[in-house]
Scaffold this motif. Structure first.
Motif, PDB file in Angstrom:
ATOM      1  N   ILE A  60       0.746  -1.154  -0.002  1.00  0.00           N
ATOM      2  CA  ILE A  60       0.076  -0.136  -0.016  1.00  0.00           C
ATOM      3  C   ILE A  60       1.153   0.816  -0.115  1.00  0.00           C
ATOM      4  N   VAL A  61       1.125   1.989  -0.938  1.00  0.00           N
ATOM      5  CA  VAL A  61       1.719   2.819  -1.312  1.00  0.00           C
ATOM      6  C   VAL A  61       0.700   4.057  -1.027  1.00  0.00           C
ATOM      7  N   ILE A  62       1.161   4.993   0.112  1.00  0.00           N
ATOM      8  CA  ILE A  62       0.549   6.219   0.759  1.00  0.00           C
ATOM      9  C   ILE A  62       1.196   7.219   0.656  1.00  0.00           C
ATOM     10  N   ILE A  63       0.941   8.717   0.232  1.00  0.00           N
ATOM     11  CA  ILE A  63       1.643   9.565   0.283  1.00  0.00           C
ATOM     12  C   ILE A  63       0.557  10.316   1.502  1.00  0.00           C
ATOM     13  N   ASN A  64       0.747  10.896   2.245  1.00  0.00           N
ATOM     14  CA  ASN A  64       0.573  11.561   3.287  1.00  0.00           C
ATOM     15  C   ASN A  64       0.759  13.521   2.887  1.00  0.00           C
ATOM     16  N   ASP A  65      -0.737  13.802   1.881  1.00  0.00           N
ATOM     17  CA  ASP A  65      -0.620  14.751   1.231  1.00  0.00           C
ATOM     18  C   ASP A  65      -0.553  16.476   2.594  1.00  0.00           C
ATOM     19  N   GLY A  66       0.622  16.534   3.021  1.00  0.00           N
ATOM     20  CA  GLY A  66       0.135  17.306   4.193  1.00  0.00           C
ATOM     21  C   GLY A  66      -0.715  18.079   4.815  1.00  0.00           C
ATOM     22  N   SER A  67      -1.402  17.260   5.399  1.00  0.00           N
ATOM     23  CA  SER A  67      -2.906  16.570   6.785  1.00  0.00           C
ATOM     24  C   SER A  67      -2.192  17.408   8.051  1.00  0.00           C
ATOM     25  N   THR A  68      -3.198  18.415   8.246  1.00  0.00           N
ATOM     26  CA  THR A  68      -3.698  19.337   9.505  1.00  0.00           C
ATOM     27  C   THR A  68      -3.627  18.571  10.278  1.00  0.00           C
ATOM     28  N   ASP A  69      -4.103  17.229   9.951  1.00  0.00           N
ATOM     29  CA  ASP A  69      -5.373  16.876  11.058  1.00  0.00           C
ATOM     30  C   ASP A  69      -4.249  15.696  11.868  1.00  0.00           C
ATOM     31  N   SER A  70      -4.988  14.778  12.711  1.00  0.00           N
ATOM     32  CA  SER A  70      -3.800  13.652  13.051  1.00  0.00           C
ATOM     33  C   SER A  70      -3.758  12.485  11.851  1.00  0.00           C
TER      34      SER A  70
END
Length: 317
Positions: A60-70
């Motif tokens: 599973i390739v996941i990119i967190n795109d600058g999330s501001t939550d948890s």
């Protein structure tokens, strides 16, 4: 008359068969791409639905795109729990850039797309892979989907055409694939698949571009729960998405005319019949008539108006 079986002969046959070479089973690695932006409420259940697939040879390739939550904290816990989770995190660049970047990190033979707020049925990956194996001409395959609300309640079903021919006809109206349900061969993403100029209908724009050289299909099974989330792109940018889809349909119609008729055909028909007569004759006699079987009169009128406009701008003859 009943024919008596020879048990000794049957045992001898079984004995011989066990020494024949067995067909080798090919195991493919699948890459599931999930872009994440402020999805703390749903991202855990989305990823767990992928980790629980009946086909387990996947990453599973996941990119967190600058999330501001948890979201990032949740993703890190999931990464620690299962080595199949590959997490990348950086500042916000938007969905299109995130998807194209994620494809570069994929090691799999096939790539699947899913959103961070959707839920995959346990046999999603297995079913699509079997379809790809049985249909080697297929480059991209999707599925049907249930529509769910924020509390996971099923609110409806989303259906798309299954065959390549039906998809070609459907393309003129809207996207023929449910984006977070698809599997595609890795060769499809050898160059950036999505364009920023098509956002927030980037998937529709991609299918229009690849449809000229690729085979698109859908399975008839419902394999994804597609969330209608008020914070999701489809709802929060609904008006913009509708306008962009309209613009893409316009280009598709015009390009279809330019691609499927030769310069000599265009020149002869335009000069001999005029635009309206030419379009009528073309629609009746072209081998690609199936594309227009679902086009209503007002859309044909729109098509003629736009082709006239394009001719006045570029003198296409």
């Amino acid at each position: 008359m009943e024919i008596a079986r020879n048990p000794k002969k049957s045992r001898t046959l079984q004995h011989c068969l066990q020494y024949l070479p067995q067909a080798e089973t090919v195991t493919y690695l699948l890459s599931v791409v999930i872009p994440v932006y402020n999805a703390e409420k749903f991202v855990r259940s989305a990823i767990e639905s992928v980790l629980g697939q009946t086909y387990s040879e996947l990453e599973i390739v996941i990119i967190n795109d600058g999330s501001t939550d948890s979201s990032l904290e949740i993703l890190r816990l999931l990464e620690q729990r299962d080595p199949r989770v590959r997490l990348f995190s950086r500042g916000n660049r938007g969905l299109v850039s995130t998807l194209n970047e994620a494809f570069e990190y994929c090691h799999g033979d096939f790539i699947l797309r899913m959103d961070a707020d959707d839920i995959a049925e346990p046999r999603w990956a297995e079913t699509l892979l079997k379809h790809m194996e049985k249909n080697p001409e297929c480059d991209i395959v999707g599925s049907q989907a249930w529509s769910i609300d924020e509390s996971d309640k099923i609110t409806g079903i989303i259906r798309k055409p299954c065959t390549s021919a039906a998809i070609n006809s459907h393309m003129i109206r809207n996207s023929p694939l449910i984006h977070p349900s698809i599997m595609m061969r890795k060769s499809i993403v050898s160059m950036p698949l999505y364009k920023q100029s098509d956002w927030p209908a980037e998937d529709y724009g991609a299918w229009i571009r690849v449809n000229t050289g690729c085979n698109l299909q859908n399975v008839s099974k419902t394999l994804i729960k597609y969330r209608r989330n008020k914070n999701g792109i489809s709802l929060s940018n609904q008006d913009l998405q509708r306008r962009k889809s309209y613009e893409l349909r316009e280009k598709y119609l015009l390009n279809s005319f330019l691609v499927w008729s030769s310069p000599s055909e265009r020149s002869f028909l335009i000069n001999s019949l005029g635009w309206q007569g030419m379009a009528s004759l073309w629609l009746k006699n072209r081998s690609h008539l199936s594309l227009f079987t679902l086009v209503k009169n007002q859309l044909i009128t729109f098509f003629l108006t736009r082709v006239k406009y394009a001719r006045s701008k570029s003198n296409i003859v």
